[in-house]
Design a protein around this motif. Structure first.
Motif, mmCIF file in Angstrom:
data_model
loop_
_atom_site.group_PDB
_atom_site.id
_atom_site.type_symbol
_atom_site.label_atom_id
_atom_site.label_comp_id
_atom_site.label_asym_id
_atom_site.label_seq_id
_atom_site.Cartn_x
_atom_site.Cartn_y
_atom_site.Cartn_z
ATOM 1 N N GLN A 17 0.818 -1.212 0.000
ATOM 2 C CA GLN A 17 0.000 0.000 0.000
ATOM 3 C C GLN A 17 0.857 1.269 0.000
ATOM 4 O OE1 GLN A 17 -4.211 -1.339 1.837
ATOM 5 N NE2 GLN A 17 -2.741 -0.729 3.379
ATOM 6 N N THR B 187 -8.823 -3.237 -1.137
ATOM 7 C CA THR B 187 -7.812 -3.718 -0.213
ATOM 8 C C THR B 187 -8.484 -4.670 0.774
ATOM 9 O OG1 THR B 187 -5.994 -3.064 1.253
ATOM 10 C CG2 THR B 187 -8.004 -1.729 1.347
ATOM 11 N N ASN C 265 -5.238 1.528 6.361
ATOM 12 C CA ASN C 265 -5.275 1.365 4.898
ATOM 13 C C ASN C 265 -5.432 2.717 4.208
ATOM 14 O OD1 ASN C 265 -5.056 -1.409 5.166
ATOM 15 N ND2 ASN C 265 -7.218 -1.820 4.782
#
Length: 303
Positions: free
Chosen positions: A46, A63, A105
């Motif tokens: 990421q 994700t 995230n």
């Protein structure tokens, strides 16, 4: 019948090739998609994607939540989002951890919202996977209510094949989590290839998880369509000719998976831009007819 759209999977991509392949994947703006996870590329996926995505911001990204890296476990423990026991197991779908990982995230990807989050391999959880998913769905529905997430899904390797998971049970669980059938569970991800063919074969007869998800209007993401790159070496020239004699073996196998009824997107990890271009060319060809797919799968099942 249309073939599935192509998406970039990042599980096997070399970090040094990530920038160039993402740029290539982003050129097809109508159906560009990138799939990643916080544990991919030793936990760097990421963060490596973020600067590239900053230059191609409209590209949507899916994700995941579930697996822990050593650093993730350490940081989540420090923030009291995990218990020591959960950290030691290396996989967690608790409500507090899912909220924590969604926030992380967003930070790692450099975005204020996520396009799609999969609960990652719930069959790896300790105990009843549905209990773990109930906690995860509660958190993901709260994320959706807060406007940080429009939809979520479940990604599994063999959960549907083993009967550990079923689409109707997931639908019911999501309904219970939010208190209505108008939930935000909108996708599943599972392996679909000429090797991992159980759900593929079922879908040709309008049965199994792919058909059930399609009936609900969910997106179906096919992972490992080339079986980790091994399938082109396993398939014969005769098999390739049966699928489409004008394609390479890799293209024919990819087109077969993309022709599975109900599959909406194929996730391909292609480190070489040339391989990505070949995949794009293959998926511009009309879908392989269902009778041909049945014949190929029958031949493979008999071997």
């Amino acid at each position: 019948m249309r073939t599935a759209a192509l998406g970039l999977g990042t599980y096997r991509i070399r970090p040094s090739a990530l920038n160039e392949v993402v740029v290539r994947a982003a050129t097809s703006t109508a159906d560009a998609w990138i799939d990643t996870a916080p544990n991919y590329l030793d936990g760097q996926a990421q963060s490596l994607l973020a600067p590239v995505l900053a230059r191609h911001h409209p590209v949507p990204v899916s994700t995941k939540v579930g697996f822990l890296t050593a650093q993730t476990a350490k940081d989540a423990l420090s923030d009291r989002a995990l218990t020591i026991e959960e950290a030691e197991r290396g996989h967690c779908l608790s409500t507090s951890y899912v909220h924590w990982q969604c926030a992380r995230n967003r930070t790692e990807l450099g975005r204020d919202h996520l396009d799609l989050v999969f609960a990652h391999n719930p069959e790896h959880t300790e105990g009843n996977p549905y209990e773990a998913l109930r906690d995860a769905f509660i958190a993901l529905e709260a994320e959706a209510a807060a406007g940080t997430l429009p939809a979520y899904g479940v990604a599994t390797w063999d959960g549907f094949d083993t009967g550990t998971l079923t689409v109707p049970a997931l639908h019911q669980l999501a309904s219970e989590a939010v208190g209505t059938e108008q939930h935000h569970l909108r996708a599943i991800q599972l392996p679909v290839s000429l090797v991992t063919a159980t759900a593929f074969t079922q879908a040709l007869d309008g049965q199994g998880p792919i058909a059930e998800a399609a009936e609900l209007g969910w997106q179906v993401y096919a992972s490992a369509p080339l079986f980790g790159g091994e399938l082109p070496h396993l398939a014969t020239l005769e098999l390739t000719a049966l699928l489409d004699p004008h394609l390479t073996t890799a293209q024919a196998c990819l087109l077969a998976a993309a022709s599975c009824p109900g599959v909406t997107r194929i996730l391909l990890s292609a480190s070489a831009p040339a391989h990505w271009a070949e995949a794009q060319a293959a998926l511009r060809i009309p879908a392989i007819p269902t009778p041909t797919l049945r014949k190929v799968l029958d031949v493979l099942a008999a071997d």
